[in-house]
Design a protein around this motif. Structure first.
Motif, PDB file in Angstrom:
ATOM      1  N   THR A 177     -15.855  -5.460   2.990  1.00 59.03           N
ATOM      2  CA  THR A 177     -16.013  -5.482   4.456  1.00 59.03           C
ATOM      3  C   THR A 177     -16.313  -4.086   5.012  1.00 59.03           C
ATOM      4  OG1 THR A 177     -13.623  -5.431   4.615  1.00 59.03           O
ATOM      5  CG2 THR A 177     -14.665  -7.551   4.983  1.00 59.03           C
ATOM      6  N   GLY A 182      -0.545  -6.180   5.453  1.00 58.09           N
ATOM      7  CA  GLY A 182       0.139  -4.955   5.044  1.00 58.09           C
ATOM      8  C   GLY A 182       1.023  -4.402   6.128  1.00 58.09           C
ATOM      9  N   ARG A 183       0.460  -3.441   6.894  1.00 57.80           N
ATOM     10  CA  ARG A 183       1.265  -2.653   7.842  1.00 57.80           C
ATOM     11  C   ARG A 183       2.097  -3.448   8.844  1.00 57.80           C
ATOM     12  NH1 ARG A 183      -3.823   1.117   8.640  1.00 57.80           N
ATOM     13  NH2 ARG A 183      -4.696  -0.883   7.985  1.00 57.80           N
ATOM     14  N   ASP A 232       0.838  -1.197   0.000  1.00 55.58           N
ATOM     15  CA  ASP A 232       0.000   0.000   0.000  1.00 55.58           C
ATOM     16  C   ASP A 232       0.872   1.247   0.000  1.00 55.58           C
ATOM     17  OD1 ASP A 232      -2.456  -1.338  -0.111  1.00 55.58           O
ATOM     18  OD2 ASP A 232      -2.339  -1.797   2.022  1.00 55.58           O
TER      19      ASP A 232
HETATM   20  O1  C5P Z   1      -2.195  -2.920   6.546  1.00 58.60           O
HETATM   21  P1  C5P Z   1      -3.269  -3.962   6.521  1.00 58.60           P
HETATM   22  O2  C5P Z   1      -2.786  -5.341   6.913  1.00 58.60           O
HETATM   23  O3  C5P Z   1      -4.508  -3.560   7.270  1.00 58.60           O
HETATM   24  O4  C5P Z   1      -3.662  -4.050   4.973  1.00 58.60           O
HETATM   25  C1  C5P Z   1      -4.668  -4.895   4.513  1.00 58.60           C
HETATM   26  C2  C5P Z   1      -4.779  -4.842   3.029  1.00 58.60           C
HETATM   27  O5  C5P Z   1      -5.915  -5.620   2.655  1.00 58.60           O
HETATM   28  C3  C5P Z   1      -5.002  -3.453   2.432  1.00 58.60           C
HETATM   29  O6  C5P Z   1      -4.426  -3.445   1.126  1.00 58.60           O
HETATM   30  C4  C5P Z   1      -6.493  -3.344   2.350  1.00 58.60           C
HETATM   31  O7  C5P Z   1      -6.925  -2.467   1.364  1.00 58.60           O
HETATM   32  C5  C5P Z   1      -6.855  -4.790   1.986  1.00 58.60           C
HETATM   33  N1  C5P Z   1      -8.213  -5.186   2.342  1.00 58.60           N
HETATM   34  C6  C5P Z   1      -8.706  -5.111   3.627  1.00 58.60           C
HETATM   35  N2  C5P Z   1      -9.987  -5.513   3.892  1.00 58.60           N
HETATM   36  C7  C5P Z   1     -10.748  -5.978   2.894  1.00 58.60           C
HETATM   37  C8  C5P Z   1     -10.275  -6.076   1.609  1.00 58.60           C
HETATM   38  C9  C5P Z   1      -8.968  -5.659   1.363  1.00 58.60           C
HETATM   39  O8  C5P Z   1      -8.012  -4.710   4.554  1.00 58.60           O
HETATM   40  N3  C5P Z   1     -11.964  -6.398   3.162  1.00 58.60           N
END
Ligand code: C5P
Length: 233
Positions: A122, A212-213, A13
């Motif tokens: 979600t 992600g993070r 991201d």
């Molecule tokens: O940083 P984090 O682990 O929260 O990132 C989660 C990733 O998954 C991001 O790219 C976010 O846009 C994606 N995502 C999400 N929830 C969803 C679908 C996609 O967090 N329902």
């Protein structure tokens, strides 16, 4: 760390190519896959995907196509020619659109990427669904759209780890379930509401984990990833 079929898909991201390259050079393509979403793809384009593939990474292209069937078919085919590992469309585009997506991916031949679908985002609640004219609950709509996508020949779904439990009960072991909302023990929750640890999500039925993070913001991303992979052994 070389892992056969790594379960972690690291969400890139970021929108700046230099940051992306600096980051991925700290990871090992043998221990994770990478997710390229709308922001990064819009900013950096197919060239970035190509570069990441050349570095040995397998890419989940998270563009969530949703359009008329002919456009989706062509977009899916164009994406599959980028040499990616997985891509997705919105199941709410309906069976004709999903079949067209499937045709687009089949045109890529035996080495085609996996094609999965998003059911209900979600970020949507029962109320926001109602605003769009859908009167059933989010849970019922997720089930309905999953059935539609899987019977149309898609390989799986993006879903929350909570939804994965029900989807496994209803649709068995075969579909690929890709789950975000994952937080390793002790890491920050950030803006995610319902979280599970990597181990819990796999136990709930996830096939792959989008994270992600907890990795991108980790002081030592490679060590953070190794810890997660160890927790899955
Ligand atoms: O940083 P984090 O682990 O929260 O990132 C989660 C990733 O998954 C991001 O790219 C976010 O846009 C994606 N995502 C999400 N929830 C969803 C679908 C996609 O967090 N329902």
């Amino acid at each position: 760390m070389l892992i056969p079929d790594p379960k972690v898909i690291v969400a890139l991201d970021m929108v700046d190519c230099t940051t992306v390259y600096r980051f991925v050079d700290r990871l090992d393509p043998g221990s994770c896959r990478l997710k390229v979403g709308k922001e990064l793809f819009t900013a950096a384009g197919p060239q970035l995907v190509d570069q990441l593939c050349n570095k040995g990474y397998e890419i989940f292209l998270d563009l969530k196509f949703h359009d008329i069937p002919n456009t989706v078919k062509k977009a899916v085919y164009a994406a599959s020619k980028l040499g990616i590992w997985m891509l997705n469309v919105h199941a709410s585009g309906g069976s004709e659109m999903l079949s067209a997506a499937r045709e687009g991916i089949d045109m890529a031949g035996v080495n085609r990427p996996f094609l999965i679908a998003v059911s209900v985002l979600t970020s949507m609640s029962d109320n926001s669904l109602r605003e769009t004219g859908i009167s059933c609950s989010v849970a019922d709509q997720v089930n309905r759209l999953t059935k539609l996508a899987l019977t149309t020949g898609l390989d799986g779904m993006v879903c929350s780890a909570q939804e994965a439990v029900t989807l496994r009960q209803n649709f068995g072991d075969t579909p690929i379930l890709v789950t975000p909302g994952i937080r390793p023990e002790g890491s920050q929750q950030d803006d995610q509401r319902r979280i599970m640890t990597p181990r819990e999500a796999m136990d709930a039925g996830a096939s792959y984990l989008v994270i992600g993070r907890p990795i991108t913001q980790h002081p030592d991303p490679s060590a953070g990833l190794d810890d997660i992979n160890q927790s899955l052994v």
